[in-house]
Write a protein that holds these residues in place. Structure first.
Motif, PDB file in Angstrom:
ATOM      1  N   SER A  88       0.831  -1.206   0.000  1.00  0.00           N
ATOM      2  CA  SER A  88       0.000   0.000   0.000  1.00  0.00           C
ATOM      3  C   SER A  88       0.864   1.253   0.000  1.00  0.00           C
ATOM      4  CB  SER A  88      -0.932   0.004   1.204  1.00  0.00           C
ATOM      5  OG  SER A  88      -0.182   0.164   2.385  1.00  0.00           O
ATOM      6  N   ASP A  89       0.267   2.348  -0.421  1.00  0.00           N
ATOM      7  CA  ASP A  89       0.979   3.626  -0.452  1.00  0.00           C
ATOM      8  C   ASP A  89       1.338   4.092   0.955  1.00  0.00           C
ATOM      9  OD1 ASP A  89       0.732   3.620  -3.174  1.00  0.00           O
ATOM     10  OD2 ASP A  89      -1.042   4.919  -3.215  1.00  0.00           O
ATOM     11  N   VAL A  90       0.508   3.781   1.926  1.00  0.00           N
ATOM     12  CA  VAL A  90       0.761   4.211   3.303  1.00  0.00           C
ATOM     13  C   VAL A  90       2.039   3.559   3.837  1.00  0.00           C
ATOM     14  CG1 VAL A  90      -0.169   4.194   5.644  1.00  0.00           C
ATOM     15  CG2 VAL A  90      -1.694   4.561   3.705  1.00  0.00           C
ATOM     16  N   VAL A  91       2.228   2.284   3.556  1.00  0.00           N
ATOM     17  CA  VAL A  91       3.426   1.582   4.023  1.00  0.00           C
ATOM     18  C   VAL A  91       4.676   2.169   3.370  1.00  0.00           C
ATOM     19  CG1 VAL A  91       4.600  -0.652   4.034  1.00  0.00           C
ATOM     20  CG2 VAL A  91       2.159  -0.531   4.513  1.00  0.00           C
ATOM     21  N   VAL A  92       4.592   2.455   2.084  1.00  0.00           N
ATOM     22  CA  VAL A  92       5.736   3.028   1.379  1.00  0.00           C
ATOM     23  C   VAL A  92       6.057   4.416   1.918  1.00  0.00           C
ATOM     24  CG1 VAL A  92       6.544   3.832  -0.868  1.00  0.00           C
ATOM     25  CG2 VAL A  92       5.341   1.660  -0.688  1.00  0.00           C
ATOM     26  N   GLU A  93       5.024   5.224   2.176  1.00  0.00           N
ATOM     27  CA  GLU A  93       5.256   6.573   2.702  1.00  0.00           C
ATOM     28  C   GLU A  93       5.896   6.529   4.090  1.00  0.00           C
ATOM     29  OE1 GLU A  93       1.487   8.502   2.515  1.00  0.00           O
ATOM     30  OE2 GLU A  93       1.535   8.682   0.335  1.00  0.00           O
ATOM     31  N   LYS A  94       5.441   5.598   4.953  1.00  0.00           N
ATOM     32  CA  LYS A  94       6.045   5.474   6.282  1.00  0.00           C
ATOM     33  C   LYS A  94       7.512   5.061   6.174  1.00  0.00           C
ATOM     34  CE  LYS A  94       1.916   4.349   8.959  1.00  0.00           C
ATOM     35  NZ  LYS A  94       1.255   3.316   9.779  1.00  0.00           N
ATOM     36  N   ALA A  95       7.811   4.116   5.282  1.00  0.00           N
ATOM     37  CA  ALA A  95       9.196   3.677   5.111  1.00  0.00           C
ATOM     38  C   ALA A  95      10.072   4.812   4.586  1.00  0.00           C
ATOM     39  CB  ALA A  95       9.256   2.476   4.165  1.00  0.00           C
ATOM     40  N   VAL A  96       9.537   5.596   3.674  1.00  0.00           N
ATOM     41  CA  VAL A  96      10.302   6.712   3.115  1.00  0.00           C
ATOM     42  C   VAL A  96      10.563   7.764   4.181  1.00  0.00           C
ATOM     43  CG1 VAL A  96      10.155   8.645   1.499  1.00  0.00           C
ATOM     44  CG2 VAL A  96       9.625   6.337   0.737  1.00  0.00           C
ATOM     45  N   VAL A  97       9.572   8.051   5.016  1.00  0.00           N
ATOM     46  CA  VAL A  97       9.755   9.044   6.074  1.00  0.00           C
ATOM     47  C   VAL A  97      10.815   8.575   7.065  1.00  0.00           C
ATOM     48  CG1 VAL A  97       8.618  10.109   8.057  1.00  0.00           C
ATOM     49  CG2 VAL A  97       7.487  10.095   5.846  1.00  0.00           C
ATOM     50  N   ARG A  98      10.762   7.306   7.455  1.00  0.00           N
ATOM     51  CA  ARG A  98      11.772   6.790   8.380  1.00  0.00           C
ATOM     52  C   ARG A  98      13.156   6.807   7.762  1.00  0.00           C
ATOM     53  NH1 ARG A  98       8.788   1.734  11.433  1.00  0.00           N
ATOM     54  NH2 ARG A  98       7.258   3.018  12.513  1.00  0.00           N
ATOM     55  N   ALA A  99      13.249   6.419   6.498  1.00  0.00           N
ATOM     56  CA  ALA A  99      14.551   6.447   5.819  1.00  0.00           C
ATOM     57  C   ALA A  99      15.054   7.882   5.689  1.00  0.00           C
ATOM     58  CB  ALA A  99      14.445   5.791   4.445  1.00  0.00           C
ATOM     59  N   LEU A 100      14.159   8.824   5.432  1.00  0.00           N
ATOM     60  CA  LEU A 100      14.550  10.231   5.300  1.00  0.00           C
ATOM     61  C   LEU A 100      15.101  10.766   6.617  1.00  0.00           C
ATOM     62  CD1 LEU A 100      14.563  12.758   3.496  1.00  0.00           C
ATOM     63  CD2 LEU A 100      12.301  13.272   4.404  1.00  0.00           C
ATOM     64  N   VAL A 101      14.470  10.431   7.723  1.00  0.00           N
ATOM     65  CA  VAL A 101      14.960  10.878   9.031  1.00  0.00           C
ATOM     66  C   VAL A 101      16.347  10.296   9.291  1.00  0.00           C
ATOM     67  CG1 VAL A 101      14.562  10.648  11.515  1.00  0.00           C
ATOM     68  CG2 VAL A 101      12.668  11.254  10.008  1.00  0.00           C
ATOM     69  N   TRP A 102      16.525   9.011   9.006  1.00  0.00           N
ATOM     70  CA  TRP A 102      17.822   8.374   9.240  1.00  0.00           C
ATOM     71  C   TRP A 102      18.906   8.990   8.353  1.00  0.00           C
ATOM     72  CZ3 TRP A 102      21.101   5.235   6.266  1.00  0.00           C
ATOM     73  CH2 TRP A 102      22.115   4.615   6.988  1.00  0.00           C
ATOM     74  N   VAL A 103      18.599   9.211   7.075  1.00  0.00           N
ATOM     75  CA  VAL A 103      19.586   9.784   6.159  1.00  0.00           C
ATOM     76  C   VAL A 103      19.940  11.207   6.589  1.00  0.00           C
ATOM     77  CG1 VAL A 103      19.889  10.627   3.790  1.00  0.00           C
ATOM     78  CG2 VAL A 103      19.034   8.321   4.193  1.00  0.00           C
ATOM     79  N   ASN A 104      18.953  11.976   7.038  1.00  0.00           N
ATOM     80  CA  ASN A 104      19.240  13.340   7.497  1.00  0.00           C
ATOM     81  C   ASN A 104      20.128  13.348   8.734  1.00  0.00           C
ATOM     82  OD1 ASN A 104      17.941  14.709   5.459  1.00  0.00           O
ATOM     83  ND2 ASN A 104      15.982  14.761   6.531  1.00  0.00           N
ATOM     84  N   LYS A 105      19.928  12.370   9.646  1.00  0.00           N
ATOM     85  CA  LYS A 105      20.798  12.286  10.817  1.00  0.00           C
ATOM     86  C   LYS A 105      22.232  11.954  10.399  1.00  0.00           C
ATOM     87  CE  LYS A 105      17.375  10.985  14.276  1.00  0.00           C
ATOM     88  NZ  LYS A 105      16.913   9.912  15.187  1.00  0.00           N
ATOM     89  N   VAL A 106      22.385  11.014   9.473  1.00  0.00           N
ATOM     90  CA  VAL A 106      23.719  10.646   8.996  1.00  0.00           C
ATOM     91  C   VAL A 106      24.378  11.827   8.298  1.00  0.00           C
ATOM     92  CG1 VAL A 106      24.946   9.182   7.344  1.00  0.00           C
ATOM     93  CG2 VAL A 106      23.220   8.193   8.837  1.00  0.00           C
ATOM     94  N   LEU A 107      23.619  12.558   7.497  1.00  0.00           N
ATOM     95  CA  LEU A 107      24.182  13.719   6.812  1.00  0.00           C
ATOM     96  C   LEU A 107      24.543  14.835   7.793  1.00  0.00           C
ATOM     97  CD1 LEU A 107      21.965  13.889   3.606  1.00  0.00           C
ATOM     98  CD2 LEU A 107      24.348  13.162   3.791  1.00  0.00           C
TER      99      LEU A 107
END
Length: 159
Positions: A88-107
């Motif tokens: 579902s789109d909701v699952v993909v959006e949640k995964a993208v948001v979590r990945a975005l937060v993690w990538v921003n912390k690493v950056l």
């Protein structure tokens, strides 16, 4: 000073995990040790990667379903029940948001190291990545921990 003694089973949570670690369910504890040993052998000694094991398991599943469907049509049996597999789109959006937060912390950490020249963060990151895993990777640490937890005797010191 009052000391309150609690049983070890209660200290470990008192549930199924405590039963497993204290060998109260012997078959489950033995299965956990055997399963961890098989996983360790496959990944560490036989050289399999997680991607190869998953792809082989999925290929085996597809072959089984293919032969089941072919034999069902020949024997006038119902087809195998295969669910509609959709993400579902909701699952993909949640995964993208979590990945975005993690990538921003690493950056942000990389920015602190590169631009602000924060040597302490660099040294902490280097020591954390190289010091802990120089001789052991994560799977070996997990296997050693599980093996230690399930095979030590209950009355031994250090519990």
């Amino acid at each position: 000073m009052a000391t309150h003694h609690r049983p070890l089973h209660a200290l470990l949570g008192g549930g199924a995990v405590a039963d497993l670690l204290l060998w109260r369910r012997r078959n489950a504890s033995a299965a956990a040790v055997a399963g961890a040993s098989v996983v360790w052998f496959l990944f560490e000694r036989a050289g399999y990667s997680l991607a190869s094991v998953l792809s082989n398991a999925l290929l085996l599943l597809v072959v089984i379903l293919f032969f089941w469907a072919k034999s069902a049509s020949l024997l006038n049996r119902p087809l195998p029940p295969v669910p509609n597999l959709e993400v579902s789109d909701v699952v993909v959006e949640k995964a993208v948001v979590r990945a975005l937060v993690w990538v921003n912390k690493v950056l942000a950490v990389a920015h602190d190291i590169a631009i602000k020249r924060d040597r302490t963060v660099f040294i902490q990151g280097y020591n954390g990545s190289m010091g802990g895993f120089m001789y052991w990777d994560a799977l070996q640490l997990l296997y050693a921990h599980l093996h230690w937890c399930t095979t030590r005797s209950v009355g031994s010191p250090g519990i």
